[in-house]
Design a protein around this motif. Structure first.
Motif, PDB file in Angstrom:
ATOM      1  N   VAL A 181       0.840  -1.199   0.000  1.00 63.47           N
ATOM      2  CA  VAL A 181       0.000   0.000   0.000  1.00 63.47           C
ATOM      3  C   VAL A 181       0.875   1.249   0.000  1.00 63.47           C
ATOM      4  O   VAL A 181       1.980   1.265   0.540  1.00 63.47           O
ATOM      5  CB  VAL A 181      -0.945   0.033   1.218  1.00 63.47           C
ATOM      6  N   THR A 182       0.369   2.304  -0.629  1.00 68.86           N
ATOM      7  CA  THR A 182       1.098   3.571  -0.630  1.00 68.86           C
ATOM      8  C   THR A 182       1.012   4.269   0.717  1.00 68.86           C
ATOM      9  O   THR A 182       1.865   5.087   1.054  1.00 68.86           O
ATOM     10  CB  THR A 182       0.532   4.511  -1.708  1.00 68.86           C
ATOM     11  N   HIS A 183       0.005   3.957   1.508  1.00 73.15           N
ATOM     12  CA  HIS A 183      -0.293   4.651   2.763  1.00 73.15           C
ATOM     13  C   HIS A 183      -0.683   3.587   3.775  1.00 73.15           C
ATOM     14  O   HIS A 183      -1.617   2.814   3.535  1.00 73.15           O
ATOM     15  CB  HIS A 183      -1.437   5.644   2.499  1.00 73.15           C
ATOM     16  N   TYR A 231      -3.590   1.827  -3.656  1.00 72.39           N
ATOM     17  CA  TYR A 231      -3.436   3.238  -3.332  1.00 72.39           C
ATOM     18  C   TYR A 231      -4.740   3.837  -2.826  1.00 72.39           C
ATOM     19  O   TYR A 231      -5.832   3.480  -3.252  1.00 72.39           O
ATOM     20  CB  TYR A 231      -2.960   4.026  -4.560  1.00 72.39           C
ATOM     21  N   GLU A 232      -4.587   4.769  -1.881  1.00 70.99           N
ATOM     22  CA  GLU A 232      -5.704   5.593  -1.441  1.00 70.99           C
ATOM     23  C   GLU A 232      -6.134   6.467  -2.605  1.00 70.99           C
ATOM     24  O   GLU A 232      -5.307   6.977  -3.355  1.00 70.99           O
ATOM     25  CB  GLU A 232      -5.257   6.453  -0.261  1.00 70.99           C
ATOM     26  N   GLU A 233      -7.437   6.677  -2.736  1.00 71.69           N
ATOM     27  CA  GLU A 233      -7.946   7.338  -3.937  1.00 71.69           C
ATOM     28  C   GLU A 233      -7.775   8.854  -3.885  1.00 71.69           C
ATOM     29  O   GLU A 233      -8.729   9.618  -3.810  1.00 71.69           O
ATOM     30  CB  GLU A 233      -9.401   6.956  -4.163  1.00 71.69           C
ATOM     31  N   GLY A 237      -1.817   9.657  -4.196  1.00 72.23           N
ATOM     32  CA  GLY A 237      -1.759   8.211  -4.017  1.00 72.23           C
ATOM     33  C   GLY A 237      -1.724   7.472  -5.342  1.00 72.23           C
ATOM     34  O   GLY A 237      -0.949   6.517  -5.521  1.00 72.23           O
ATOM     35  N   ARG A 238      -2.538   7.925  -6.281  1.00 71.56           N
ATOM     36  CA  ARG A 238      -2.550   7.298  -7.612  1.00 71.56           C
ATOM     37  C   ARG A 238      -1.203   7.473  -8.314  1.00 71.56           C
ATOM     38  O   ARG A 238      -0.682   6.535  -8.914  1.00 71.56           O
ATOM     39  CB  ARG A 238      -3.670   7.894  -8.467  1.00 71.56           C
ATOM     40  N   ILE A 240       1.816   7.904  -7.031  1.00 73.02           N
ATOM     41  CA  ILE A 240       2.845   7.054  -6.439  1.00 73.02           C
ATOM     42  C   ILE A 240       2.639   5.598  -6.844  1.00 73.02           C
ATOM     43  O   ILE A 240       3.580   4.902  -7.255  1.00 73.02           O
ATOM     44  CB  ILE A 240       2.842   7.187  -4.902  1.00 73.02           C
ATOM     45  N   ALA A 241       1.385   5.134  -6.755  1.00 75.06           N
ATOM     46  CA  ALA A 241       1.106   3.729  -7.064  1.00 75.06           C
ATOM     47  C   ALA A 241       1.389   3.404  -8.523  1.00 75.06           C
ATOM     48  O   ALA A 241       1.963   2.340  -8.832  1.00 75.06           O
ATOM     49  CB  ALA A 241      -0.349   3.406  -6.725  1.00 75.06           C
ATOM     50  N   ALA A 252      -1.736  -1.038 -10.434  1.00 79.82           N
ATOM     51  CA  ALA A 252      -2.113  -0.176  -9.313  1.00 79.82           C
ATOM     52  C   ALA A 252      -3.625  -0.246  -9.146  1.00 79.82           C
ATOM     53  O   ALA A 252      -4.367  -0.030 -10.103  1.00 79.82           O
ATOM     54  CB  ALA A 252      -1.671   1.257  -9.566  1.00 79.82           C
TER      55      ALA A 252
END
Length: 285
Positions: A181-183, A231-233, A237-238, A240-241, A252
């Motif tokens: 996960v990115t976060h 990724y968190e929307e 986040g997008r 980075i993913a 992603a």
């Protein structure tokens, strides 16, 4: 002063005192006002409160709950609300946590948060307990003789239990059990369903991937332990993913945190979409 004047003043004074005294919301038929610090709590408040309740969500759509900055109107609403819902003094929403000290209504700490990850509501079982705390708050500000708050809370709990069962059944036999996960917002969700969370940027949603996390992610891909990056929307986040996914040769996929109101659907439907993303990323299909 003539007695006739005293008799005239008496009823007028009594009317003024009666008019200025606070009245019970349910008896007077007035709407309760509830302030929720972020979307998932607002969703619980709406579901439990029903049509006669005004719910104010302090986290604007599309924003990070961590970064909420209160306007004058927000502070006024919070200070005067009948019921205030937040996660407690944990550093999750600093401005709100500070402003809650001036609330004149009932204040409910909606969850017990352990560690640095506040995203307890992403675990449907834990969220059901949060719903019960919301119902308790309603009961304290409104006698609710018909038990409507409790009844609506039980209805929502049943839907959350059904959601939990779908997660359990769907994720029980997936070939993979590690989510990249990115976060680091999905620890409660991962823990509930036997998954391992590996983060690229730590608990901060604004963080960038560290060199060590990228090396670890690359190793996990080589070992066949991960096949997607979640990724968190948010735009960040997008970004980075998709960058990491392209480098590692994996897709992603979105995984919503439900901190702010989604563009479409609600808590339950977005949690179903999260399950779909997990199914795709963990090879459950």
């Amino acid at each position: 002063m003539p007695r006739s004047a005293i008799r005239r003043i008496g009823p007028l004074a009594l009317w003024l005192v009666t008019a200025l005294l606070p009245s019970c919301n349910s008896a007077a038929g007035n709407s309760l006002t509830v302030v929720a610090s972020f979307y998932s709590l607002a969703f619980a408040a709406e579901q439990v409160g029903g049509a006669g309740v005004e719910v104010i969500d302090l986290t604007p759509p599309g924003s990070e709950a961590h970064d909420v900055e209160l306007s004058f109107e927000d502070r006024t609403a919070l200070e005067s609300a009948d019921l205030v819902l937040y996660l407690g003094d944990i550093g999750f929403q600093p401005q709100i946590e500070q402003a809650v000290r001036d609330a004149t209504g009932e204040v409910v700490v909606a969850a017990t948060v352990e560690g640095d990850d506040p995203h307890v509501w992403l675990d449907p079982v834990a969220f059901a307990e949060m719903v019960e705390r919301v119902a308790d708050g309603y009961a304290r500000v409104d006698a609710d003789p018909a038990g409507q708050y409790r009844s609506r809370a039980e209805t929502l709990r049943a839907r959350l239990e059904a959601l939990d069962e779908r997660y359990r059944a769907t994720l029980a036999d997936c070939p993979l059990n590690t989510i990249l996960v990115t976060h680091d917002a999905f620890g409660y969700l991962a823990g509930r369903y036997g998954l391992e969370q590996t983060g690229l940027a730590g608990i901060s949603p604004e963080g960038e991937p560290t060199r060590n996390s990228l090396v670890q992610a690359e190793a996990l891909v080589r070992e066949g332990k991960i096949d997607a990056v979640f990724y968190e929307e948010t735009e960040e986040g997008r970004r980075i993913a998709e960058t990491v996914g392209e480098d590692l040769g994996i897709p992603a996929l979105p995984l919503a945190t439900l901190e702010s109101r989604p563009p479409e659907g609600d808590y339950l439907s977005v949690m179903e979409s999260n399950l779909d993303s997990l199914v795709g990323g963990l090879g459950c299909e």
